[in-house]
Design an enzyme around this catalytic site. Sequence first.
Site, PDB file in Angstrom:
ATOM      1  N   ASN A 129       0.859  -1.186   0.000  1.00  0.00           N
ATOM      2  CA  ASN A 129       0.000   0.000   0.000  1.00  0.00           C
ATOM      3  C   ASN A 129       0.894   1.235   0.000  1.00  0.00           C
ATOM      4  OD1 ASN A 129      -1.906   1.989   0.379  1.00  0.00           O
ATOM      5  ND2 ASN A 129      -2.379   1.412   2.494  1.00  0.00           N
TER       6      ASN A 129
ATOM      7  N   LYS B  65       0.038   4.294  -0.315  1.00  0.00           N
ATOM      8  CA  LYS B  65      -0.622   5.441   0.321  1.00  0.00           C
ATOM      9  C   LYS B  65      -0.427   6.718  -0.528  1.00  0.00           C
ATOM     10  CE  LYS B  65      -0.388   3.227   4.789  1.00  0.00           C
ATOM     11  NZ  LYS B  65      -0.347   3.394   6.254  1.00  0.00           N
TER      12      LYS B  65
ATOM     13  N   HIS C 194      -9.615   0.768   5.262  1.00  0.00           N
ATOM     14  CA  HIS C 194      -8.333   1.031   5.908  1.00  0.00           C
ATOM     15  C   HIS C 194      -8.546   1.999   7.066  1.00  0.00           C
ATOM     16  CE1 HIS C 194      -4.217   2.413   6.579  1.00  0.00           C
ATOM     17  NE2 HIS C 194      -3.816   1.329   5.924  1.00  0.00           N
TER      18      HIS C 194
ATOM     19  N   GLU D 281      -7.089   4.509   8.117  1.00  0.00           N
ATOM     20  CA  GLU D 281      -6.982   5.935   7.814  1.00  0.00           C
ATOM     21  C   GLU D 281      -8.274   6.463   7.193  1.00  0.00           C
ATOM     22  OE1 GLU D 281      -2.215   5.280   7.278  1.00  0.00           O
ATOM     23  OE2 GLU D 281      -3.442   5.582   5.494  1.00  0.00           O
TER      24      GLU D 281
ATOM     25  N   GLU E 251      -5.078  -5.010  10.642  1.00  0.00           N
ATOM     26  CA  GLU E 251      -4.058  -3.988  10.865  1.00  0.00           C
ATOM     27  C   GLU E 251      -4.356  -3.241  12.166  1.00  0.00           C
ATOM     28  OE1 GLU E 251      -2.099  -2.367   6.966  1.00  0.00           O
ATOM     29  OE2 GLU E 251      -4.144  -1.628   7.105  1.00  0.00           O
TER      30      GLU E 251
ATOM     31  N   GLY F 190       2.598   2.542  10.734  1.00  0.00           N
ATOM     32  CA  GLY F 190       3.494   3.690  10.575  1.00  0.00           C
ATOM     33  C   GLY F 190       4.138   4.173  11.854  1.00  0.00           C
TER      34      GLY F 190
ATOM     35  N   SER G 273       3.701  -2.072  10.349  1.00  0.00           N
ATOM     36  CA  SER G 273       5.160  -2.011  10.516  1.00  0.00           C
ATOM     37  C   SER G 273       5.832  -3.349  10.217  1.00  0.00           C
ATOM     38  CB  SER G 273       5.519  -1.513  11.921  1.00  0.00           C
ATOM     39  OG  SER G 273       5.038  -0.203  12.134  1.00  0.00           O
TER      40      SER G 273
END
Length: 251
Positions: free
Chosen positions: A9, A11, A95, A97, A167, A173, A212
């Site tokens: 991904n 992003k 996701h 985010e 996730e 991140g 990560s």
Amino acid sequence: MRRPMVAGNWKMHGTRASVAELIEGLAAQALPGGVDVAVFPSSLHINLVIDGLQGKSIPVGAQNCAHEAGQGALTGEVSPSQLADAGCSLVLVGHSERRQIMGESNEVLIRKFAAAQASGLTPVLCIGETREEREAGETLAVVGQQLGSVIEALGIEALVNAVIAYEPVWAIGTGLTASPQQAQDVHAAIRAQLAKENAEVAQGVRLLYGGSVKAANAVELFSMPDIDGGLIGGASLNADEFGAICRAAGN
């Protein structure tokens, strides 16, 4: 036997120049034959990536799609049918985010999931808990509710042509990573939840871990019985690192 999958991904990263360089590096990698490798560039670079990876057996997916399958008056959105027409075969749905920052609800994500499948795309459903939810002991309840909302709305059969990515939000991140056993425990709970509805579907659905993941920890994570690969963020922007993670899945 579930076939491993590693998806990158990218992003909101990349320029035409840096994406071209990344594609070149990825094309040069010795990728394992027994692993499905896919990449998810920004929508602006989808055509560039598809053209650059022709003949490399690396499917390209989108990071998001509209909640309606066809074309219409939704300024700024890209429909699943347009993504399929461009050559995409997958799309991320849910996701963290999108959930946390963009405020997308389960209801919106269910519509995106259904629209993606109606357009011939395979949705990669992302689920996961925040750090506060994990510390409160709510991980399985949160993940179960996110997954259960899709099952309740669309039926367990909808997951036959889908991928699930766990996730933990606190590991995306941040450099923090769930331990292999922590990740396995959640993956096992997800598969058990699916098995309550349909054991055959549960055994066939691929469950990816994201948060990560690096070459240094990929082998141990992917060795867990219910972890079928990874959804990779930052490390997928480095062709050598991403290639090493793919090879770890092949082991």
